[in-house]
Design an enzyme around this catalytic site. Structure first.
Site, PDB file in Angstrom:
ATOM      1  N   ARG A  37       0.811  -1.221   0.000  1.00 48.60           N
ATOM      2  CA  ARG A  37       0.000   0.000   0.000  1.00 48.60           C
ATOM      3  C   ARG A  37       0.839   1.264   0.000  1.00 48.60           C
ATOM      4  NH1 ARG A  37      -4.959  -1.914   0.114  1.00 48.60           N
ATOM      5  NH2 ARG A  37      -5.180  -3.955   1.081  1.00 48.60           N
ATOM      6  N   TYR A  70      -0.845  -3.042  -4.883  1.00 51.49           N
ATOM      7  CA  TYR A  70      -2.208  -2.750  -5.370  1.00 51.49           C
ATOM      8  C   TYR A  70      -2.342  -1.293  -5.797  1.00 51.49           C
ATOM      9  CZ  TYR A  70      -3.487  -7.048  -2.912  1.00 51.49           C
ATOM     10  OH  TYR A  70      -3.573  -8.326  -2.478  1.00 51.49           O
ATOM     11  N   HIS A 107      -1.893  -6.010 -11.232  1.00 52.14           N
ATOM     12  CA  HIS A 107      -3.245  -5.695 -11.678  1.00 52.14           C
ATOM     13  C   HIS A 107      -3.113  -4.675 -12.805  1.00 52.14           C
ATOM     14  CE1 HIS A 107      -4.949  -6.799  -7.410  1.00 52.14           C
ATOM     15  NE2 HIS A 107      -4.339  -7.796  -8.008  1.00 52.14           N
ATOM     16  N   ASP A 176      -7.087 -15.700 -11.719  1.00 52.37           N
ATOM     17  CA  ASP A 176      -7.636 -15.647 -10.362  1.00 52.37           C
ATOM     18  C   ASP A 176      -9.074 -16.158 -10.407  1.00 52.37           C
ATOM     19  OD1 ASP A 176      -9.001 -14.615  -7.974  1.00 52.37           O
ATOM     20  OD2 ASP A 176      -7.169 -13.486  -7.584  1.00 52.37           O
ATOM     21  N   HIS A 179     -11.740 -13.715  -9.189  1.00 54.23           N
ATOM     22  CA  HIS A 179     -11.929 -12.583 -10.103  1.00 54.23           C
ATOM     23  C   HIS A 179     -12.679 -12.991 -11.379  1.00 54.23           C
ATOM     24  CE1 HIS A 179      -8.164 -10.427  -8.234  1.00 54.23           C
ATOM     25  NE2 HIS A 179      -9.105 -10.676  -7.364  1.00 54.23           N
ATOM     26  N   ASP A 224     -14.891  -7.815  -5.808  1.00 61.47           N
ATOM     27  CA  ASP A 224     -13.716  -8.617  -5.496  1.00 61.47           C
ATOM     28  C   ASP A 224     -13.622  -8.845  -4.002  1.00 61.47           C
ATOM     29  OD1 ASP A 224     -11.221  -9.731  -5.204  1.00 61.47           O
ATOM     30  OD2 ASP A 224     -10.115  -8.018  -6.005  1.00 61.47           O
ATOM     31  N   HIS A 226     -12.522 -12.136  -1.573  1.00 61.87           N
ATOM     32  CA  HIS A 226     -12.112 -13.538  -1.498  1.00 61.87           C
ATOM     33  C   HIS A 226     -12.772 -14.230  -0.310  1.00 61.87           C
ATOM     34  CE1 HIS A 226      -8.080 -12.430  -3.656  1.00 61.87           C
ATOM     35  NE2 HIS A 226      -9.146 -11.919  -4.241  1.00 61.87           N
TER      36      HIS A 226
HETATM   37 ZN    ZN Z   1      -8.861 -10.206  -5.462  1.00 62.91          ZN
HETATM   38 FE    FE Z   2      -5.410 -12.566  -7.062  1.00 61.77          FE
HETATM   39 FE    FE Z   3      -3.868  -9.754  -7.260  1.00 66.44          FE
END
Ligand code: ZN
Ligand code: FE
Ligand code: FE
Length: 280
Positions: A37, A70, A107, A176, A179, A224, A226
């Site tokens: 982050r 991210y 990403h 993923d 995802h 998104d 998990h």
């Molecule tokens: Zn994710």
């Molecule tokens: Fe992932």
């Molecule tokens: Fe990822």
């Protein structure tokens, strides 16, 4: 036999992460390439790198995967954000290559209003500055759920990025499960069809890593979140079918489920036991 690992914390350093992976009885691992982050990173000494690599080699931990932060948005039209993303991806491809990581996943980014095409153009330009073509590491684009203005929600978008770069042979895909399910690819009822579509558009051999996650959010929700294996909307049987699909054999699986290290150790053991039981 399937290679299974999880995302590992690097809070205690990379040597600690490798030792924890051994304790977890995993075959592989994913680590962040830097603080996920923030923007900071530690420079690893050559002793530290050698020790890390030794622990991995001696314990047969392979297919090492790095995950870029991210906060990185290579699709951004905001100059400051974009330049930061270009710098981070360039540095981290080189740093993770030097560490001996096999792949680095990121990403693709969010276009935040400029449109998919313009966003993809930015991503391609950023990658072209970052990839020299001489590195050993492969750069993986992650399949995304499509929240907000995320790019990479469709296989076609990922193909457009790969096709546009100067060194497409250095680009692979990280698939993923959470995802793609949230993006609207029905891996529960039509896994064969989804993989055939992926093969037709990108080529199945481009899948170098699978993030094995259940999804707390429903199919096609573009959200998104998990869930632990078997604790979400994809479910245990469907995730086992992914692990056992012949088209995906040999590809490493990384859990990014909301569990601590002990929980992950148990999740890996549970998956191994289930897979072994089905082979008899
Ligand atoms: Zn994710
Ligand atoms: Fe992932
Ligand atoms: Fe990822």
């Amino acid at each position: 036999m399937q290679m299974i690992g999880t995302h590992m914390s690097i809070a205690g350093g990379i040597v600690q992460a490798a030792e924890n992976t051994v304790r977890m009885e995993a075959d592989t691992m994913q680590i962040f390439s830097r603080n996920p982050r923030g923007s900071g990173y530690r420079t690893y000494s050559s002793e530290e790198i050698a020790l890390f690599q030794n622990i991995c080699r001696e314990n047969h931990i392979g297919s090492l995967l790095a995950h870029a932060p991210y906060t990185l948005n290579l699709a951004s039209a905001t100059q400051k954000t974009y330049e930061f993303a270009c710098m981070v991806i360039r540095e981290d491809i080189a740093r993770m290559d030097a560490l001996g990581m096999e792949n680095i996943v990121f990403h693709p980014g969010s276009h935040t209003g400029i449109g998919v095409e313009a966003g993809i153009k930015n991503i391609i330009e950023g990658l072209n500055q970052a990839i020299s073509g001489t590195e050993h590491i492969t750069v993986l684009l992650e399949t995304m759920s499509g929240k907000g203005t995320e790019i990479g929600v469709s296989f076609e978008e990922l193909k457009a990025i790969r096709d546009g770069v100067k060194y497409p042979e250095r680009i692979g895909i990280c698939f993923d499960t959470c995802h793609v399910f949230a993006a609207g690819y029905d891996i529960v009822n039509n896994l064969d069809g989804v993989l055939e579509e992926f093969d037709r558009i990108l080529g199945i051999s481009l899948i170098r890593a699978i993030h094995l996650n259940d999804s707390a959010m429903p199919f096609g929700s573009h959200k998104d979140r998990h869930a632990v294996i078997g604790g979400g909307k994809i479910g245990f049987p469907a995730l086992l079918r992914v692990m056992e699909h012949p088209a995906l054999s040999g590809i490493p699986f990384y859990l990014e489920t909301p569990l601590d290290e002990q929980g992950h150790k148990e999740e890996i053991a549970m998956l191994r036991k289930e897979l072994a039981g089905r082979k008899q």
